[in-house]
Scaffold this motif. Structure first.
Motif, PDB file in Angstrom:
ATOM      1  N   VAL A 101       0.836  -1.205   0.000  1.00 25.64           N
ATOM      2  CA  VAL A 101       0.000   0.000   0.000  1.00 25.64           C
ATOM      3  C   VAL A 101       0.869   1.252   0.000  1.00 25.64           C
ATOM      4  CG1 VAL A 101      -1.803  -1.175   1.334  1.00 25.64           C
ATOM      5  CG2 VAL A 101      -0.188   0.353   2.493  1.00 25.64           C
ATOM      6  N   ARG A 102       0.262   2.323  -0.492  1.00 28.99           N
ATOM      7  CA  ARG A 102       0.908   3.651  -0.474  1.00 28.99           C
ATOM      8  C   ARG A 102      -0.117   4.634   0.100  1.00 28.99           C
ATOM      9  NH1 ARG A 102       0.116   7.250  -4.451  1.00 28.99           N
ATOM     10  NH2 ARG A 102      -0.641   5.623  -5.888  1.00 28.99           N
ATOM     11  N   HIS A 103       0.320   5.417   1.103  1.00 24.62           N
ATOM     12  CA  HIS A 103      -0.600   6.386   1.704  1.00 24.62           C
ATOM     13  C   HIS A 103      -0.718   7.612   0.802  1.00 24.62           C
ATOM     14  CE1 HIS A 103      -1.345   4.658   5.759  1.00 24.62           C
ATOM     15  NE2 HIS A 103      -0.295   3.943   5.413  1.00 24.62           N
ATOM     16  N   VAL A 104      -1.944   8.089   0.664  1.00 27.90           N
ATOM     17  CA  VAL A 104      -2.247   9.250  -0.164  1.00 27.90           C
ATOM     18  C   VAL A 104      -2.849  10.320   0.745  1.00 27.90           C
ATOM     19  CG1 VAL A 104      -3.725  10.083  -2.049  1.00 27.90           C
ATOM     20  CG2 VAL A 104      -2.697   7.790  -2.170  1.00 27.90           C
ATOM     21  N   PRO A 105      -2.357  11.563   0.681  1.00 30.72           N
ATOM     22  CA  PRO A 105      -2.905  12.594   1.577  1.00 30.72           C
ATOM     23  C   PRO A 105      -4.375  12.892   1.259  1.00 30.72           C
ATOM     24  CG  PRO A 105      -1.357  13.561   0.012  1.00 30.72           C
ATOM     25  CD  PRO A 105      -1.274  12.085  -0.174  1.00 30.72           C
ATOM     26  N   GLY A 106      -5.209  12.988   2.286  1.00 28.35           N
ATOM     27  CA  GLY A 106      -6.600  13.377   2.062  1.00 28.35           C
ATOM     28  C   GLY A 106      -6.673  14.862   1.722  1.00 28.35           C
ATOM     29  N   GLU A 107      -7.870  15.310   1.331  1.00 27.29           N
ATOM     30  CA  GLU A 107      -7.994  16.712   0.848  1.00 27.29           C
ATOM     31  C   GLU A 107      -8.247  17.695   1.988  1.00 27.29           C
ATOM     32  OE1 GLU A 107      -9.543  13.455  -1.003  1.00 27.29           O
ATOM     33  OE2 GLU A 107     -11.052  14.707  -0.091  1.00 27.29           O
ATOM     34  N   GLY A 108      -8.508  17.204   3.187  1.00 26.05           N
ATOM     35  CA  GLY A 108      -8.934  18.126   4.236  1.00 26.05           C
ATOM     36  C   GLY A 108      -7.796  18.984   4.776  1.00 26.05           C
ATOM     37  N   PRO A 109      -8.124  19.969   5.620  1.00 24.57           N
ATOM     38  CA  PRO A 109      -7.106  20.782   6.289  1.00 24.57           C
ATOM     39  C   PRO A 109      -6.262  19.897   7.209  1.00 24.57           C
ATOM     40  CG  PRO A 109      -9.281  21.237   7.223  1.00 24.57           C
ATOM     41  CD  PRO A 109      -9.500  20.353   6.041  1.00 24.57           C
ATOM     42  N   ARG A 110      -5.089  20.371   7.577  1.00 24.69           N
ATOM     43  CA  ARG A 110      -4.164  19.553   8.372  1.00 24.69           C
ATOM     44  C   ARG A 110      -3.958  20.172   9.752  1.00 24.69           C
ATOM     45  NH1 ARG A 110      -3.978  15.721   4.476  1.00 24.69           N
ATOM     46  NH2 ARG A 110      -2.267  14.694   5.556  1.00 24.69           N
ATOM     47  N   THR A 111      -3.637  19.323  10.712  1.00 28.24           N
ATOM     48  CA  THR A 111      -3.241  19.829  12.034  1.00 28.24           C
ATOM     49  C   THR A 111      -1.717  19.966  12.048  1.00 28.24           C
ATOM     50  OG1 THR A 111      -2.848  17.658  13.014  1.00 28.24           O
ATOM     51  CG2 THR A 111      -5.145  18.497  13.020  1.00 28.24           C
ATOM     52  N   GLU A 112      -1.167  20.391  13.183  1.00 27.12           N
ATOM     53  CA  GLU A 112       0.284  20.522  13.311  1.00 27.12           C
ATOM     54  C   GLU A 112       0.994  19.164  13.214  1.00 27.12           C
ATOM     55  OE1 GLU A 112       1.294  23.812  12.662  1.00 27.12           O
ATOM     56  OE2 GLU A 112       2.884  23.107  14.001  1.00 27.12           O
ATOM     57  N   GLY A 115      -8.517  14.870  19.692  1.00 21.69           N
ATOM     58  CA  GLY A 115      -8.056  16.251  19.834  1.00 21.69           C
ATOM     59  C   GLY A 115      -7.097  16.589  18.723  1.00 21.69           C
ATOM     60  N   ALA A 116      -6.503  17.750  18.796  1.00 23.18           N
ATOM     61  CA  ALA A 116      -5.645  18.219  17.691  1.00 23.18           C
ATOM     62  C   ALA A 116      -4.522  19.095  18.216  1.00 23.18           C
ATOM     63  CB  ALA A 116      -6.487  19.008  16.688  1.00 23.18           C
ATOM     64  N   ALA A 117      -3.406  19.013  17.506  1.00 19.71           N
ATOM     65  CA  ALA A 117      -2.260  19.884  17.813  1.00 19.71           C
ATOM     66  C   ALA A 117      -2.292  21.068  16.854  1.00 19.71           C
ATOM     67  CB  ALA A 117      -0.960  19.115  17.637  1.00 19.71           C
ATOM     68  N   TYR A 118      -2.128  22.231  17.416  1.00 21.05           N
ATOM     69  CA  TYR A 118      -2.026  23.453  16.612  1.00 21.05           C
ATOM     70  C   TYR A 118      -0.935  24.343  17.189  1.00 21.05           C
ATOM     71  CZ  TYR A 118      -6.337  22.211  14.183  1.00 21.05           C
ATOM     72  OH  TYR A 118      -7.263  21.562  13.423  1.00 21.05           O
ATOM     73  N   ASP A 119      -0.502  25.298  16.363  1.00 21.10           N
ATOM     74  CA  ASP A 119       0.597  26.184  16.751  1.00 21.10           C
ATOM     75  C   ASP A 119       0.049  27.307  17.639  1.00 21.10           C
ATOM     76  OD1 ASP A 119       2.873  28.428  14.954  1.00 21.10           O
ATOM     77  OD2 ASP A 119       2.972  27.491  16.964  1.00 21.10           O
ATOM     78  N   ASP A 120      -0.232  26.953  18.901  1.00 22.05           N
ATOM     79  CA  ASP A 120      -0.892  27.900  19.805  1.00 22.05           C
ATOM     80  C   ASP A 120       0.078  28.994  20.261  1.00 22.05           C
ATOM     81  OD1 ASP A 120      -2.363  24.979  21.264  1.00 22.05           O
ATOM     82  OD2 ASP A 120      -3.237  26.292  19.736  1.00 22.05           O
TER      83      ASP A 120
END
Ligand SMILES: N#[N+]C[C@@H]1[C@@H](O)[C@H](O)[C@@H](O)[C@@H]2O[C@H]12
Length: 445
Positions: free
Chosen positions: A310-321, A353-358
Motif C-alpha cells: 500500500v501507499r498512503h495518499v494525503p486526504g484533501e482536508g485541512p491539516r493539524t500541526e 483532539g488536535a495539535a495546533y501552533d498555539d
C-alpha cells in the motif's frame, strides 16, 4: 442545539510520562521512555519527561482546572516504574501519589479513569526482553493485581492498555518510540503479548469481584481507498487489517485475521508467539472499548511496498500541526463500522483532539482551529448517538499541553496552554468553549 444524553461522560485525558515529571521521586525507577528520551537524536530538541508539566506536584491546581471545566471524568495512567522500580522489588508506596490524586478527584466529583499501561515500561523489564518476552505478560498481571487490590474500590473505570498498536509497532517495529527497536518479528510478538496481558488482566479483574468496568483503548484509523479501482479497494482492506483488525478481531472476536497471519508468515517467517488458549484469554469479555480517533488513512495499491503493498495518499482536508487530515466524518464512519462489524459494544472515545501552533496573546490563547476541530468531531459523535450508537463518553486529548513523545514539547494538544519556562497553565479559548458544551450538554447545530 444538539443535545447529548443525560449521564454522558465528558472528560479529558493525559498519561503519566507525558505530564507527571518527578521521574526521580517517590522511589520511581527508570522507564524505557526515560532511556529513549535521554538517548541523543530520539526526541525533538532532546526533550524528555524529567519535569514535563510537573503534574506530580501541581495535580491539585490541575484538578481545580478540571473542576472549573466541569468534566465528570479524568483519564490518566499509572507509571509502572513507580510500583516496580527494579527487578524483584515491589514498591506499593509508589502508588501514594495516585492515591492522593484519586482522592482529590473524587472529592472534586470527578470520576477517575485509570490506564494501567501507557507505554512507560520499567527499563529492567525491557532489559529482560520487554514485550517481546512472554514473561512480561505475567509481570503485567502481577502489577495489575497490585493496582486492583490498592485502588480497585476507588477507581470505577480501568483501561488495561493504551494503543498496543503503537507500543508494539512504533516501539519494536519502526523504532520511532521506546524502546526504539526495528525488528518486525519482535513487533508481532510484542503485539501478541500486550493483547495476552490484557486478557489475563480482564480475567483477574473478574476473579477479584471488583465492581467497576474494564476495557482496552485502541488507536483506530478508518481506511479509505484512493479510488474505486479494485486494486485500491483491496489495498484499503489490507491496511485496515494491519491498522485496526489486528487488535479488534482478537479482542472482540477471539481470532487474528487469517490474511494477517499469512502475511506475518511471509514477512517474518511465522507467528511463533501464539500458544494454545491464548486467543480465548485475549477475548475475555470487556465492559467497553476505548477508541482513540484522530484522523483517517487514504491508501492506494503499491506493489513496491513489501509489507502490505500500500501507499498512503494525503486526504484533501485541512491539516493539524501533526500533518494529520481533519476528517470528522471518519469518526462517524469508524463508530458505525464498529457497531456493524463488532456488535453493540459500549464505546468511550478515550482520546480525540488536535495539535495546533498555539500562541499566547495578551494572556489568552485564541485556538479557534481547535474549537472547530472539536465541534466537528463532537457533531460526528452526536450523529452516531442519534442513530442509537452505544457511545458513553468522550475524553478530549488533552487536558494540557504535554510531552508529545518523539515530538517532545513541540506539539501542543492541550485545551490548557503550558508555559514550559514557568509551568504556568493558561486555559485556551477551547477550554472555555468545552466548559460551555458541558454546561449545555450540547453543541450548536
Ligand atoms: N500523537 N498524538 C497525540 C496522542 C498521544 O499524546 C497519546 O499519548 C497517545 O495515546 C495517542 O497518540 C495520541
Amino acid at each position: 442545539m444538539r443535545k447529548f444524553p443525560e449521564g454522558f461522560i465528558w472528560g479529558t485525558a493525559t498519561a503519566s510520562y507525558q505530564v507527571e515529571g518527578a521521574t526521580r521521586e517517590g522511589g520511581r525507577g527508570r522507564s524505557i521512555w526515560d532511556t529513549f528520551a535521554h538517548t541523543p537524536g530520539k526526541v525533538a530538541q532532546g526533550h524528555h519527561g524529567d519535569v514535563a508539566c510537573d503534574h506530580y506536584h501541581r495535580y491539585l491546581d490541575d484538578i481545580q482546572l478540571m473542576k472549573d471545566l466541569g468534566i465528570s471524568s479524568y483519564r490518566f495512567s499509572i507509571a509502572w516504574p513507580r510500583v516496580m522500580p527494579e527487578k524483584g522489588r515491589v514498591w506499593v508506596k509508589g502508588l501514594d501519589f495516585y492515591k492522593r490524586l484519586i482522592h482529590a478527584l473524587l472529592e472534586a466529583g470527578i470520576r477517575p479513569a485509570v490506564t494501567i499501561y501507557h507505554w512507560d515500561l520499567p527499563q529492567w523489564i525491557e532489559d529482560d526482553g520487554g514485550w517481546n518476552s512472554r514473561e512480561t505478560v505475567s509481570r503485567f498481571r502481577e502489577y495489575s493485581e497490585i493496582l486492583f487490590r490498592e485502588l480497585g474500590d476507588l477507581v470505577p473505570m480501568w483501561i488495561t492498555h493504551n494503543e498496543p498498536w503503537c507500543a508494539s509497532i512504533l516501539g519494536y517495529g519502526l523504532g520511532a518510540h521506546a524502546p526504539g527497536l526495528c525488528d518486525w518479528r519482535r513487533a508481532y510478538r510484542a503485539a501478541h503479548h500486550l493483547l495476552l496481558s490484557h486478557g489475563h488482566t480482564v480475567r483477574l479483574y473478574r476473579e477479584l469481584g471488583l465492581k467497576g468496568e474494564i476495557g482496552i483503548t485502541l488507536n483506530l484509523t478508518p481506511v479509505y481507498p484512493a479510488s474505486s479501482r479494485p486494486e485500491d479497494v483491496a489495498a484499503a482492506h489490507r491496511q485496515d487489517m494491519f491498522q485496526n483488525r489486528w487488535f479488534l478481531d482478537p479482542v472482540l472476536k477471539g481470532a487474528y485475521p487469517e490474511e494477517l497471519l499469512r502475511r506475518v508468515d511471509a514477512v517474518v517467517g511465522g507467528f511463533d508467539a501464539v500458544q494454545p488458549g491464548d486467543l480465548e484469554v485475549i477475548s475475555a469479555p470487556i465492559d467497553f472499548l476505548g477508541v482513540n480517533y484522530y484522523s483517517r488513512a487514504v491508501v492506494a495499491d503499491d506493489p513496491a511496498d513489501p509489507l502490505l503493498g500500500v501507499r498512503h495518499v494525503p486526504g484533501e482536508g485541512p491539516r493539524t500541526e501533526m500533518d494529520w487530515e481533519v476528517y470528522p466524518e471518519g469518526l462517524y464512519d469508524l463508530l458505525s463500522r464498529l457497531r456493524r462489524d463488532y456488535g453493540d459494544v459500549p464505546i468511550y472515545i478515550t482520546e480525540n483532539g488536535a495539535a495546533y501552533d498555539d500562541r499566547v496573546e495578551g494572556g489568552s490563547v485564541h485556538d479557534t482551529n481547535r474549537i472547530e476541530y472539536l465541534a466537528l468531531h463532537f457533531a460526528a459523535a452526536h450523529r452516531f448517538l442519534e442513530e442509537g450508537g452505544n457511545l458513553r463518553g468522550y475524553y478530549v486529548w488533552s487536558l494540557m499541553d504535554n510531552f508529545e513523545w518523539a515530538f517532545g514539547y513541540t506539539k501542543r494538544f492541550g485545551i490548557v496552554y503550558v508555559d514550559y519556562e514557568t509551568l504556568a497553565r493558561i486555559p485556551k479559548d477551547s477550554y472555555f468553549w468545552y466548559q460551555q458544551v458541558i454546561r449545555d450538554r450540547a453543541i450548536a447545530p
